[in-house]
Design an enzyme around this catalytic site. Structure first.
Site, PDB file in Angstrom:
ATOM      1  N   ASP A 334       0.912  -1.396  -0.116  1.00  0.00           N
ATOM      2  CA  ASP A 334       0.139   0.343   0.441  1.00  0.00           C
ATOM      3  C   ASP A 334       0.903   1.560  -0.122  1.00  0.00           C
ATOM      4  O   ASP A 334       1.931   1.251   0.011  1.00  0.00           O
ATOM      5  CB  ASP A 334      -1.410   0.055   0.908  1.00  0.00           C
ATOM      6  CG  ASP A 334      -0.461   0.017   2.362  1.00  0.00           C
ATOM      7  OD1 ASP A 334       1.175   0.503   2.085  1.00  0.00           O
ATOM      8  OD2 ASP A 334      -1.181   0.277   3.379  1.00  0.00           O
ATOM      9  N   ASP A 336       1.546   4.840   2.568  1.00  0.00           N
ATOM     10  CA  ASP A 336       1.002   5.665   3.163  1.00  0.00           C
ATOM     11  C   ASP A 336       1.095   6.874   3.078  1.00  0.00           C
ATOM     12  O   ASP A 336       2.692   7.193   2.884  1.00  0.00           O
ATOM     13  CB  ASP A 336       1.273   4.721   4.301  1.00  0.00           C
ATOM     14  CG  ASP A 336       1.683   4.030   4.685  1.00  0.00           C
ATOM     15  OD1 ASP A 336      -0.159   3.296   4.872  1.00  0.00           O
ATOM     16  OD2 ASP A 336       1.952   3.087   4.864  1.00  0.00           O
ATOM     17  N   ASP A 429      -2.886   4.724   2.607  1.00  0.00           N
ATOM     18  CA  ASP A 429      -3.544   5.325   3.887  1.00  0.00           C
ATOM     19  C   ASP A 429      -2.892   7.250   4.300  1.00  0.00           C
ATOM     20  O   ASP A 429      -2.190   7.349   4.038  1.00  0.00           O
ATOM     21  CB  ASP A 429      -2.841   4.501   4.877  1.00  0.00           C
ATOM     22  CG  ASP A 429      -3.470   2.533   4.939  1.00  0.00           C
ATOM     23  OD1 ASP A 429      -4.343   2.846   3.995  1.00  0.00           O
ATOM     24  OD2 ASP A 429      -2.578   2.693   5.759  1.00  0.00           O
TER      25      ASP A 429
END
Length: 505
Positions: A334, A336, A429
């Site tokens: 992912d 961040d 995120d």
């Protein structure tokens, strides 16, 4: 009787002349600027080293007095590669691949022809010589990852991969003791500047207990660990690993599905007795995209999307890419981001308009916005893996092919096949932090996980302090310690500063 003082007529040893007229470096003409040489004094001596340095400079070579990361060529005499690796380790330069490590005969060959010669045949055999244990003091290798420089160069991946499979299995079985023990052992092996080729190579190192030694010995003798092989063949492990790979599915849910007799994702999706959460539905819907690695090019494209949107709302906001990509990784699962606004509290309402903009642009595939529960007076959390209390958003963004290709000469593999969609779903995120707590949040969100665990453990056990993503509290003085950047946090803890790329523990 008093002793008569006599004069000795034995010849006196002449003192070695160590004072020599220093020639200013500016007086040497540098002909070969792509090569920066450092001559190792070890086993050579000061006088010979000074002579060779002066000779090389007169021939137009750039020779450094002090060792630094500017150096490209390390020249040694009567040293094995393992000895130079140990010397590099002591100088906190674990990544030997950055340098050409050469025998002195290369330099003398250069002097003979007055120009650089091909260095390949003069290289000390780095790859072959990794099998020899470098001459390092094992008592100097700390039990804490925050006191070890761990780059992405891992000479012991076959061991660390095996240990991390066991760590994952113990985590699934909630065996905290073994999970921590094998995790710490894997972390330590990653920092070693040599390949372990015999069990004796780990003698005297922290966290190398009996069970860890057995795993390593098994791999050295048989090529694989029977214990790891058993885990990989275990149906429970395979099922839990598969289920937790879905975004929004945790350990409890995975165990529940396993007890229900479910073994595949298709069985879960077809089971009408299950009610999936919004997050889990998104996890299944975009599973193929989310399970694939995010490339650096895709992370950069996502960064541009986040920056463009945030700066439309707050032009003075600071947007920082954190996580593995900040530590130098080229892939991740992912992306961040940490967001703050210098000298302002405007950031508290930032994520709401960001979400509205992405909805209008049809980029937002899923989001879960969690409001801040942060209190300035709150003590740092005692839980090592405590999730911070800042405002945050867990989202899935649609990142188009053209954005990825715009910032990279290399096209992402995700879009390589004809007929595939022109975008990829990527997990993002976003964490918004007050400016005065930014350094602590940046340190915490950069990772790695083991590095952060050991950093907080070190603060607690060695410094009587409490550290989390919000603050650092000194329990002996009963005060919060402020920090404008990560360097100041390291300084408060009495630690040498480690760059993000040195925290891959």
């Amino acid at each position: 009787m008093n002793k008569i003082k006599t004069t000795s007529f034995s010849p006196m040893r002449k003192r070695q002349k160590r004072m020599q007229i220093a020639i200013p470096l500016s007086s040497y003409k540098i002909e070969f600027r792509d090569i920066i040489i450092f001559i190792v004094e070890r086993k050579m001596g000061m006088t010979r080293r000074a002579f060779l340095m002066d000779l090389a400079r007169r021939k137009g070579f750039q020779v450094e007095n002090e060792f630094s990361d500017r150096v490209t060529h390390i020249v040694a005499e009567n040293n094995s590669c393992s000895e130079i690796l140990g010397w590099l380790y002591k100088h906190k330069m674990e990544d030997s691949s950055r340098f050409r490590i050469l025998d002195i005969s290369w330099l003398t060959a250069c002097m003979e022809v007055g120009r650089p010669v091909d260095s390949e045949k003069y290289q000390l055999p780095v790859k072959e010589d990794h099998s020899a244990t470098p001459d390092i003091d094992r008592t100097c290798i700390s039990q804490y990852a925050c006191q070890r420089r761990t780059t992405l160069k891992n000479y012991n991946q076959k061991f660390t991969d095996a240990l991390e499979i066991l760590v994952e299995n113990y985590e699934f079985n909630e065996n905290k003791e073994f999970c921590l023990a094998f995790g710490r052992a894997a972390s330590l092996l990653k920092c070693l500047p040599f390949t372990v080729v015999r069990v004796n190579d780990i003698e005297g190192l922290p966290w190398m207990g009996k069970q860890v030694r057995e795993i390593i010995e098994d791999i050295l003798e048989e090529g694989e660990s029977s214990k790891v092989k058993a885990v990989l063949n275990d149906e429970n492990y395979r099922s839990i690993k598969l289920f937790t790979s879905v975004f929004g599915v945790g350990l409890r849910t995975s165990e529940k599905w396993y007890r229900m007799g479910l073994r595949t994702l298709e069985e879960v999706k077809c089971n009408k007795n299950l009610t999936l959460t919004r997050m889990q539905k998104a996890g299944f819907f975009y599973y193929d995209d989310l399970i694939s690695s995010v490339s650096k090019a895709e992370a950069d494209a996502t960064t541009r999307i986040v920056q463009d949107t945030v700066w439309k709302i707050l032009p003075n906001a600071v947007v920082t890419l954190t996580g593995g990509f900040r530590r130098g990784k080229q892939t991740g699962h992912d992306v961040d981001f940490l967001i703050t606004v210098p000298g302002s509290r405007q950031e508290e309402e930032l994520l709401h308009p960001v979400i509205d903009i992405w909805k209008k642009q049809e980029l937002l595939l899923y989001y879960d916005l969690i409001e801040s529960t942060f209190e300035n007076t709150k003590f740092p959390s005692r839980k090592v893996d405590a999730l911070d209390h800042f405002q945050k958003c867990f989202a899935i963004l649609k990142v188009h092919k053209e954005r990825v290709n715009k910032g990279s000469a290399v096209q992402s593999n995700v879009f390589a096949e004809e007929g595939t969609k022109d975008w990829k779903a990527i997990r993002v995120d976003l964490v918004v932090t007050p400016f005065q707590h930014y350094a602590f949040a940046l340190l915490g969100w950069t990772g790695s996980r083991q590095f952060e665990r050991d950093l907080r453990r070190y603060a607690t056990h060695e410094k009587k302090m409490m550290l989390d993503n919000h603050a650092l509290y000194d329990k002996t003085k009963n005060i919060f310690l402020s920090a404008a950047n990560e360097e100041e946090i390291f300084s408060h803890l009495g630690l040498d500063y480690l760059e993000p790329w040195e925290r891959n523990a």
